[in-house]
Design a protein around this motif. Structure first.
Motif, PDB file in Angstrom:
ATOM      1  N   SER A 263       0.832  -1.213   0.000  1.00 21.16           N
ATOM      2  CA  SER A 263       0.000   0.000   0.000  1.00 21.16           C
ATOM      3  C   SER A 263       0.865   1.261   0.000  1.00 21.16           C
ATOM      4  CB  SER A 263      -0.938  -0.002   1.206  1.00 21.16           C
ATOM      5  OG  SER A 263      -0.205  -0.050   2.430  1.00 21.16           O
ATOM      6  N   ALA A 264       2.036   1.201   0.642  1.00 25.25           N
ATOM      7  CA  ALA A 264       2.939   2.369   0.634  1.00 25.25           C
ATOM      8  C   ALA A 264       3.488   2.611  -0.773  1.00 25.25           C
ATOM      9  CB  ALA A 264       4.082   2.149   1.626  1.00 25.25           C
ATOM     10  N   PHE A 265       3.902   1.530  -1.458  1.00 23.65           N
ATOM     11  CA  PHE A 265       4.378   1.680  -2.835  1.00 23.65           C
ATOM     12  C   PHE A 265       3.258   2.181  -3.749  1.00 23.65           C
ATOM     13  CE2 PHE A 265       8.022  -1.069  -1.707  1.00 23.65           C
ATOM     14  CZ  PHE A 265       9.036  -0.344  -2.327  1.00 23.65           C
ATOM     15  N   LEU A 266       2.043   1.671  -3.532  1.00 22.65           N
ATOM     16  CA  LEU A 266       0.900   2.126  -4.327  1.00 22.65           C
ATOM     17  C   LEU A 266       0.672   3.622  -4.123  1.00 22.65           C
ATOM     18  CD1 LEU A 266      -1.683   1.716  -6.020  1.00 22.65           C
ATOM     19  CD2 LEU A 266      -2.850   1.084  -3.885  1.00 22.65           C
ATOM     20  N   ASP A 281       7.132  11.602   1.161  1.00 21.69           N
ATOM     21  CA  ASP A 281       7.659  10.433   0.460  1.00 21.69           C
ATOM     22  C   ASP A 281       8.732   9.745   1.296  1.00 21.69           C
ATOM     23  OD1 ASP A 281       7.811   8.892  -2.139  1.00 21.69           O
ATOM     24  OD2 ASP A 281       9.886   9.554  -1.987  1.00 21.69           O
ATOM     25  N   ALA A 282       9.598  10.527   1.920  1.00 27.03           N
ATOM     26  CA  ALA A 282      10.650   9.966   2.769  1.00 27.03           C
ATOM     27  C   ALA A 282      10.061   9.282   4.010  1.00 27.03           C
ATOM     28  CB  ALA A 282      11.633  11.065   3.190  1.00 27.03           C
ATOM     29  N   ILE A 283       9.000   9.864   4.577  1.00 26.70           N
ATOM     30  CA  ILE A 283       8.358   9.263   5.759  1.00 26.70           C
ATOM     31  C   ILE A 283       7.744   7.912   5.407  1.00 26.70           C
ATOM     32  CG2 ILE A 283       6.468   9.522   7.412  1.00 26.70           C
ATOM     33  CD1 ILE A 283       6.987  12.533   7.371  1.00 26.70           C
ATOM     34  N   LEU A 284       7.087   7.833   4.239  1.00 28.22           N
ATOM     35  CA  LEU A 284       6.501   6.555   3.810  1.00 28.22           C
ATOM     36  C   LEU A 284       7.589   5.499   3.607  1.00 28.22           C
ATOM     37  CD1 LEU A 284       3.543   6.941   1.291  1.00 28.22           C
ATOM     38  CD2 LEU A 284       3.583   5.839   3.503  1.00 28.22           C
ATOM     39  N   LYS A 285       8.699   5.896   2.995  1.00 24.89           N
ATOM     40  CA  LYS A 285       9.806   4.949   2.809  1.00 24.89           C
ATOM     41  C   LYS A 285      10.366   4.504   4.154  1.00 24.89           C
ATOM     42  CE  LYS A 285      12.114   7.485  -0.233  1.00 24.89           C
ATOM     43  NZ  LYS A 285      13.158   7.886  -1.213  1.00 24.89           N
ATOM     44  N   ASN A 287       8.675   4.283   6.904  1.00 23.65           N
ATOM     45  CA  ASN A 287       7.697   3.357   7.482  1.00 23.65           C
ATOM     46  C   ASN A 287       7.856   1.951   6.909  1.00 23.65           C
ATOM     47  OD1 ASN A 287       5.339   2.979   9.221  1.00 23.65           O
ATOM     48  ND2 ASN A 287       4.233   2.603   7.320  1.00 23.65           N
ATOM     49  N   ILE A 288       8.193   1.868   5.620  1.00 24.26           N
ATOM     50  CA  ILE A 288       8.451   0.564   4.993  1.00 24.26           C
ATOM     51  C   ILE A 288       9.641  -0.114   5.658  1.00 24.26           C
ATOM     52  CG2 ILE A 288       9.215  -0.559   2.862  1.00 24.26           C
ATOM     53  CD1 ILE A 288       7.629   1.565   1.321  1.00 24.26           C
ATOM     54  N   ILE A 289      10.711   0.653   5.875  1.00 25.49           N
ATOM     55  CA  ILE A 289      11.929   0.091   6.485  1.00 25.49           C
ATOM     56  C   ILE A 289      11.651  -0.360   7.914  1.00 25.49           C
ATOM     57  CG2 ILE A 289      14.276   0.658   7.222  1.00 25.49           C
ATOM     58  CD1 ILE A 289      14.387   2.620   4.838  1.00 25.49           C
ATOM     59  N   VAL A 290      10.914   0.463   8.672  1.00 27.75           N
ATOM     60  CA  VAL A 290      10.578   0.105  10.058  1.00 27.75           C
ATOM     61  C   VAL A 290       9.743  -1.178  10.088  1.00 27.75           C
ATOM     62  CG1 VAL A 290       9.291   0.828  12.104  1.00 27.75           C
ATOM     63  CG2 VAL A 290      10.777   2.452  10.931  1.00 27.75           C
ATOM     64  N   THR A 291       8.806  -1.310   9.154  1.00 23.04           N
ATOM     65  CA  THR A 291       7.952  -2.501   9.100  1.00 23.04           C
ATOM     66  C   THR A 291       8.784  -3.756   8.826  1.00 23.04           C
ATOM     67  OG1 THR A 291       6.095  -1.177   8.295  1.00 23.04           O
ATOM     68  CG2 THR A 291       5.979  -3.545   7.937  1.00 23.04           C
ATOM     69  N   ILE A 292       9.703  -3.653   7.878  1.00 19.92           N
ATOM     70  CA  ILE A 292      10.573  -4.798   7.580  1.00 19.92           C
ATOM     71  C   ILE A 292      11.417  -5.145   8.803  1.00 19.92           C
ATOM     72  CG2 ILE A 292      12.497  -5.578   6.141  1.00 19.92           C
ATOM     73  CD1 ILE A 292      11.338  -3.831   3.891  1.00 19.92           C
ATOM     74  N   LEU A 318      -0.752   7.600   7.675  1.00 24.76           N
ATOM     75  CA  LEU A 318       0.213   8.294   6.811  1.00 24.76           C
ATOM     76  C   LEU A 318      -0.322   8.423   5.390  1.00 24.76           C
ATOM     77  CD1 LEU A 318       3.691   6.834   7.862  1.00 24.76           C
ATOM     78  CD2 LEU A 318       2.969   9.209   7.981  1.00 24.76           C
ATOM     79  N   ILE A 319      -0.901   7.336   4.884  1.00 24.26           N
ATOM     80  CA  ILE A 319      -1.450   7.369   3.523  1.00 24.26           C
ATOM     81  C   ILE A 319      -2.592   8.375   3.447  1.00 24.26           C
ATOM     82  CG2 ILE A 319      -2.692   6.003   1.799  1.00 24.26           C
ATOM     83  CD1 ILE A 319      -1.031   3.601   2.690  1.00 24.26           C
ATOM     84  N   LEU A 320      -3.401   8.427   4.490  1.00 27.28           N
ATOM     85  CA  LEU A 320      -4.494   9.400   4.533  1.00 27.28           C
ATOM     86  C   LEU A 320      -3.940  10.825   4.496  1.00 27.28           C
ATOM     87  CD1 LEU A 320      -7.531   9.932   4.855  1.00 27.28           C
ATOM     88  CD2 LEU A 320      -7.202   9.847   7.326  1.00 27.28           C
ATOM     89  N   ILE A 321      -2.873  11.077   5.232  1.00 27.13           N
ATOM     90  CA  ILE A 321      -2.247  12.407   5.246  1.00 27.13           C
ATOM     91  C   ILE A 321      -1.690  12.748   3.861  1.00 27.13           C
ATOM     92  CG2 ILE A 321      -0.318  13.755   6.174  1.00 27.13           C
ATOM     93  CD1 ILE A 321      -0.722  12.222   8.818  1.00 27.13           C
TER      94      ILE A 321
END
Length: 660
Positions: A263-266, A281-285, A287-292, A318-321
């Protein structure tokens, strides 16, 4: 006894504040099973014990008092590693003897079911740490069979342990009613998952048609989101990995994080987020790293899955923001995308808050993922359609713009040809003008060099004849000296000007003392000043420091003072004034000479200004002033002239005080 009513009122007040019915320990209602009510939702009508040390046996538990729960809420304790015991009493007032006890929350690791009859204790076990093949009732929820004769009462004990959220919704069914209920539920689920599969394959075919990576990201996000819902409804365990416990653990760990990443990549691709906000964009990336990282920690240390619920909620927020920000920036496709994630965020919030134990379980929280998933799928489909329409429109506009650009390019080419033709004509005119200047320059050079040489030649002839008196010789020597000095200046200026035109003067700026340069130049011109009896003065502050090239500045001052002396009548005056003006210095050379006719002022600093005679017939070419203009401008200053015919002239130039 007068205090009893007060005590009773106090208990009622406490009960109202706590939001629970008043039950003493082990005082909870007996659940009655009747022919008219063959489907009973137990909710909180049972007792509860929390076993922190995991050391209680069924014999010990059966002798302990149980605490009452909220009668209108199914038990919900959030992420809790402790063991939870539940006790409920059933009384069969129906004509049926075969009943089913369903625990309707599939992610529970272990559920043990105990009851006692005349033959002793009976135990059954289930949960996602037990193989599907061991279940007596093949169902996605752990379901235990219970045989209960009419008018019999039985006490059930249920032991629950889980690394996921502890939710214990218990339902009592007759076999017939269970089948009917499951039929309706399976029908609804079939519609839901069928719609999800249709959307997945439709968008996959769409991707192969248009090769848009955003569509592919949506396929993965849709598939991973459907997998999350299937996990929490028990379908993944029931159909796929129920007989492979290791696979079940991996599905549990990876389902939520896979949805977060997809969903973050989407979001980043669909919203073109990097274009609108590099920070988001950096915050979403991140969040991806933290999730992994959270997945790796869970795999290594087997910690609670609570962090995944928190990350899922934060990801949706985050996606909503991001969608809100892009919508604020007037990106049209963001409107449906925003609605999609509002729906999913609300659903995820309700579901996560229930799992975290902040709100009770009810039909809305149970159906939240259903509703949120359906709404999100619909809105994102609308968003993708809107985006495709926008891309088609932009493509058409791009083609129209391309045609316009071709037309403009054609017009531009025609204009360039016209401009180039005019430029060539202008260059030809400049070349003709330069040729005229060159011819004039060579003529002046030949004349100015030839004159002093002829004078020297004539003087030598007269000297050989020996007819000159001493006074005549001295007068002739002074005249020759003046001509040689002027010729020397002319040659120096000519060489410097030629060097700047061919290879450029070496520019070495530094802090220089203007007053010292002016004083040294006046000393250098002392003989000329004495010959014409000119009064010369220097008006300057001490240590007038400017920033510029020393040799260039010296050349400018020397030329201006030499010209002033040349065009000043004998007995006249020359003033050199150095004064500060804001962030620069102004050097002015003021003479009381012949002045310059107005028609010559416009071209005084160009080769067109060649040349006039001094008050003693001193010759000049005007090259010195051309050189002065080039040197002053190279040092970041300006040069100008003011003159009144018959009264004198003032030549001024400016230099900066510092490098800035």
């Amino acid at each position: 006894m007068s205090g009893s009513p007060r005590f009773l009122l106090l208990l009622i007040f406490i009960a109202i504040l706590s939001g629970r019915p008043i039950y003493s320990q082990d005082k909870f209602p007996v659940i009655e099973l009747t022919d008219g009510n063959q489907s009973v939702d137990v909710l909180g009508n049972m007792g509860h014990i929390r076993d922190d040390k995991n050391n209680l046996s069924i014999q010990q538990v059966s002798s302990l008092p149980f605490e009452s729960l909220h009668a209108q809420r199914a038990p919900s304790f959030g992420f809790d590693r402790a063991i939870h015991w539940f006790k409920l009493k059933l009384q069969n007032q129906s004509t049926l003897s075969d009943w089913l006890v369903e625990v309707a929350y599939p992610p529970l690791d272990s559920i043990e079911f105990y009851y006692q009859d005349s033959t002793g204790w009976h135990r059954q076990a289930g949960g996602d740490h037990y193989l599907m093949s061991t279940r007596k009732i093949k169902h996605r929820h752990v379901t235990f069979p219970l045989s209960l004769r009419t008018n019999d009462t039985v006490t059930l004990y249920i032991k629950v342990r889980s690394t996921s959220s502890v939710q214990v919704p218990i339902l009592i069914w007759s076999k017939e009613e269970f089948g009917n209920g499951q039929y309706h539920m399976q029908f609804m689920n079939g519609i839901f998952y069928g719609m999800m599969l249709i959307m997945i394959f439709y968008n996959l075919f769409l991707y192969f048609s248009i090769r848009d990576k955003t569509t592919l990201y949506y396929v993965f996000a849709l598939a991973s989101g459907t997998n999350v819902i299937a996990f929490f409804q028990g379908y993944g365990f029931f159909y796929i990995y129920g007989n492979h416990i290791e696979a079940e653990f991996l599905f549990t760990v990876f389902s939520g994080p896979l949805f977060i990443v997809c969903s973050a990549f989407l979001t980043r691709s669909f919203l073109n987020l990097k274009h609108f906000s590099t920070t988001l964009d950096a915050i979403l990336k991140a969040n991806i790293i933290v999730t992994i990282g959270a997945v790796i920690i869970i795999l290594i240390f087997s910690i609670s899955f609570k962090s995944l619920h928190v990350l899922t909620f934060l990801n949706c927020l985050l996606i909503l923001i991001c969608a809100s920000y892009c919508f604020y920036k007037n990106y049209r496709p963001a409107r449906y995308f925003l609605l999609a994630w509002v729906a999913l965020l609300l659903a995820a919030a309700l579901f996560s808050l229930r799992n975290l134990g902040f709100i009770p379980a009810n039909w809305l929280t149970d159906m939240a993922l259903y509703i949120g998933g359906i709404l999100q799928t619909l809105f994102i489909s609308f968003a993708l359609g809107d985006r495709i329409n926008l891309l088609v429109k932009e493509n058409q506009e791009a083609k129209e713009k391309e045609l316009q650009l071709e037309h403009l390019a054609k017009e531009k080419l025609e204009q360039e040809v016209k401009d180039r033709t005019e430029e060539i004509q202008k260059k030809n005119e400049q070349l003709e003008e330069l040729n005229e200047v060159k011819d004039k320059l060579f003529s002046v050079v030949a004349h100015d060099l030839k004159g002093p040489l002829n004078s020297l030649k004539g003087t030598l002839s007269i000297l050989r004849m020996g007819v000159l008196s001493k006074d005549e010789f001295n007068e002739l020597a002074k005249s020759l000296d003046t001509q040689l000095i002027q010729t020397t200046y002319f040659l120096e200026n000519l060489l410097q000007w030629g060097r700047t035109q061919i290879q450029g003067e070496i520019y070495s700026p530094q802090l220089i003392h203007l007053d010292e340069l002016a004083k040294n130049t006046i000393d250098l011109l002392h003989s000329e000043i004495e010959q014409k009896k000119i009064r010369i003065s220097l008006e300057s502050l001490d240590h007038a420091k400017a920033f510029g090239d020393k040799n260039m500045t010296l050349t400018v001052i020397r030329n201006l003072l030499s010209n002033a002396i040349k065009f000043t009548n004998p007995g006249g005056s020359v003033r050199c004034i150095i004064q500060p003006k804001e962030n620069h210095w102004v050097v002015s050379v003021v003479d009381s000479g012949t002045g310059i006719p107005p028609k010559y002022l416009e071209n005084i600093f160009s080769l067109k200004g060649i040349s006039t005679l001094g008050t003693r017939e001193e010759k000049g070419t005007g090259i010195g002033l051309v050189l002065c203009k080039e040197f002053v401008e190279q040092n970041g200053g300006k040069i100008w002239c003011e003159s009144t015919l018959g009264k004198g002239s003032t030549f001024s130039f400016s230099l900066p005080k510092s490098a800035s």
